[in-house]
Design a protein around this motif. Structure first.
Motif, PDB file in Angstrom:
ATOM      1  N   ASN A 225       6.646  -0.882   0.873  1.00 42.90           N
ATOM      2  CA  ASN A 225       6.365   0.241   1.344  1.00 42.90           C
ATOM      3  C   ASN A 225       6.380   0.852   2.211  1.00 42.90           C
ATOM      4  OD1 ASN A 225       4.755   0.440  -1.592  1.00 42.90           O
ATOM      5  ND2 ASN A 225       4.111  -1.263  -0.683  1.00 42.90           N
TER       6      ASN A 225
ATOM      7  N   VAL B  66       4.676   4.458   3.825  1.00 43.01           N
ATOM      8  CA  VAL B  66       3.947   5.530   3.457  1.00 43.01           C
ATOM      9  C   VAL B  66       4.021   6.922   5.032  1.00 43.01           C
ATOM     10  CG1 VAL B  66       1.390   6.281   4.394  1.00 43.01           C
ATOM     11  CG2 VAL B  66       2.585   3.749   3.122  1.00 43.01           C
TER      12      VAL B  66
ATOM     13  N   TRP C  31       2.568   8.374   0.145  1.00 40.85           N
ATOM     14  CA  TRP C  31       3.270   7.663  -0.391  1.00 40.85           C
ATOM     15  C   TRP C  31       4.483   7.519  -0.029  1.00 40.85           C
ATOM     16  CZ3 TRP C  31       6.053   7.560  -4.034  1.00 40.85           C
ATOM     17  CH2 TRP C  31       6.753   5.372  -5.262  1.00 40.85           C
TER      18      TRP C  31
ATOM     19  N   TYR D  12       4.832   4.529   8.517  1.00 41.42           N
ATOM     20  CA  TYR D  12       4.076   3.467   8.642  1.00 41.42           C
ATOM     21  C   TYR D  12       4.668   2.330   7.060  1.00 41.42           C
ATOM     22  CZ  TYR D  12       0.318   5.565  10.549  1.00 41.42           C
ATOM     23  OH  TYR D  12      -0.347   6.284  11.835  1.00 41.42           O
TER      24      TYR D  12
ATOM     25  N   VAL E 224      -0.104  -6.333  -1.369  1.00 37.78           N
ATOM     26  CA  VAL E 224      -1.034  -7.838  -1.426  1.00 37.78           C
ATOM     27  C   VAL E 224      -2.456  -6.878  -2.326  1.00 37.78           C
ATOM     28  CG1 VAL E 224      -2.464  -9.476  -1.150  1.00 37.78           C
ATOM     29  CG2 VAL E 224      -0.485  -8.452  -0.046  1.00 37.78           C
ATOM     30  N   GLU E 225      -2.262  -7.440  -3.427  1.00 41.06           N
ATOM     31  CA  GLU E 225      -3.395  -7.432  -4.595  1.00 41.06           C
ATOM     32  C   GLU E 225      -3.444  -6.441  -4.669  1.00 41.06           C
ATOM     33  OE1 GLU E 225      -5.468 -10.093  -6.054  1.00 41.06           O
ATOM     34  OE2 GLU E 225      -5.445 -11.269  -5.024  1.00 41.06           O
ATOM     35  N   TYR E 226      -2.230  -5.393  -5.502  1.00 45.13           N
ATOM     36  CA  TYR E 226      -2.870  -3.942  -5.884  1.00 45.13           C
ATOM     37  C   TYR E 226      -2.986  -2.918  -5.257  1.00 45.13           C
ATOM     38  CZ  TYR E 226      -0.396  -5.804 -10.298  1.00 45.13           C
ATOM     39  OH  TYR E 226      -0.155  -6.563 -11.482  1.00 45.13           O
ATOM     40  N   SER E 227      -2.779  -3.281  -3.890  1.00 42.90           N
ATOM     41  CA  SER E 227      -2.707  -2.346  -2.138  1.00 42.90           C
ATOM     42  C   SER E 227      -2.307  -3.095  -1.073  1.00 42.90           C
ATOM     43  CB  SER E 227      -4.542  -3.387  -2.362  1.00 42.90           C
ATOM     44  OG  SER E 227      -5.435  -1.906  -1.069  1.00 42.90           O
ATOM     45  N   PHE E 228      -2.310  -2.197   0.040  1.00 37.41           N
ATOM     46  CA  PHE E 228      -1.583  -2.238   0.984  1.00 37.41           C
ATOM     47  C   PHE E 228      -2.876  -3.073   2.254  1.00 37.41           C
ATOM     48  CE2 PHE E 228       0.868   1.962   0.406  1.00 37.41           C
ATOM     49  CZ  PHE E 228       1.324   1.307  -1.027  1.00 37.41           C
ATOM     50  N   ASP E 229      -1.803  -4.709   2.122  1.00 40.31           N
ATOM     51  CA  ASP E 229      -3.598  -4.990   3.268  1.00 40.31           C
ATOM     52  C   ASP E 229      -2.755  -5.069   4.646  1.00 40.31           C
ATOM     53  OD1 ASP E 229      -2.076  -8.097   3.017  1.00 40.31           O
ATOM     54  OD2 ASP E 229      -0.483  -6.783   3.351  1.00 40.31           O
TER      55      ASP E 229
ATOM     56  N   TRP F 242      -0.194  -2.998   7.881  1.00 43.40           N
ATOM     57  CA  TRP F 242       0.328  -1.354   8.124  1.00 43.40           C
ATOM     58  C   TRP F 242       1.016  -2.150   9.516  1.00 43.40           C
ATOM     59  CZ3 TRP F 242      -0.162   3.101   5.725  1.00 43.40           C
ATOM     60  CH2 TRP F 242      -1.285   3.655   4.792  1.00 43.40           C
ATOM     61  N   GLY F 243       2.103  -1.324   9.760  1.00 41.99           N
ATOM     62  CA  GLY F 243       2.420  -0.952  10.700  1.00 41.99           C
ATOM     63  C   GLY F 243       2.098  -0.011  11.678  1.00 41.99           C
TER      64      GLY F 243
END
Lengths: 117, 107
Positions: free
Chosen positions: A35, A37, A47, A95, A100-105, A107-108
């Motif tokens: 993604n 963001v 997002w 960003y 992962v797991e319906y989530s943003f695990d 980030w840059g």
């Protein structure tokens, strides 16, 4: 260790174009959705766009639909955001994130895009 | 689009306080709710996913609960490093919307 490193942000004039890149390392890139963001100065998180591992599914926020294009190169572990017709309201830190797991695990650190004349 | 409403937008608290932040979705999001912490000048960091699952390495003083449309993030025993802005996010469908954020400040 998972690493996401964005680049490409700079000052650009209204109506201009820009391509952001995100270099991924430390994981098997070609099996993860990714993604973009963004966060305007002093504002919350928004997002922007999503792309699946096989590029078959792509989504955009209404605010960028028709102007931004997300893509990826699984051979080079890169995800891109091509931005056209830039507006002042696109000014933000952008960003790159991993889904992962319906989530943003992960980030840059973000890359700053400033749209101004 | 699913709207995510966080409250409060800001709060002042002291070290060792118990803090609760709420997040309400405009429709059922099937527990696809995450919480993120963002310190000034830094990228967000995931704390909680699937409403109540603690991210690896996150201190156990953080906890998430809720279901359907109502969710909470609780910090039991606030520490100096917890003063930050917290965001909820739904990933039930696109657009994957964030709440407006809750800034936790030192009293």
């Amino acid at each position: 260790e998972v690493q996401l490193v964005e680049s490409g942000g700079r000052l650009v004039q209204p109506g201009g174009s820009l391509r952001l890149s995100c270099a991924a390392s430390g994981f098997t890139f070609n099996i993860y959705s990714m993604n973009w963001v963004r966060q305007a100065p002093g504002r919350g998180l928004e997002w922007v766009s999503y792309i699946t591992s096989d590029t078959r599914t792509i989504y955009y926020a209404d605010s960028v639909k028709g102007r931004f294009t997300i893509s990826r190169d699984n051979a080079r572990n890169l995800v891109y955001l091509h931005m056209d017709s830039l507006r002042a309201e696109d000014t933000a830190v952008y960003y790159c994130t991993r889904s992962v797991e319906y989530s943003f695990d992960s980030w840059g650190q973000g890359t700053l895009v400033t749209v101004s004349s | 689009d699913i709207q995510m409403t966080q409250s409060p937008s800001s709060l002042s608290a002291s070290v060792r306080d118990r803090v609760t932040i709420t997040c309400r979705a405009s429709q059922n999001i099937n527990n696809r709710l995450s919480w993120y912490q963002q310190r000034p000048g830094k990228a967000p960091k995931r704390l909680i996913y699937y409403a109540s699952n603690l991210e690896s390495g996150v201190p156990s003083r953080f906890s998430g609960s809720g279901s359907g449309t109502y969710f909470t993030l609780t910090i039991n025993g606030l520490q100096p490093e917890d003063f930050a802005t917290y965001y909820c996010q739904q990933t039930f469908n696109s657009p994957q919307t964030f709440g407006q954020g809750t800034k936790v400040e030192i009293k």
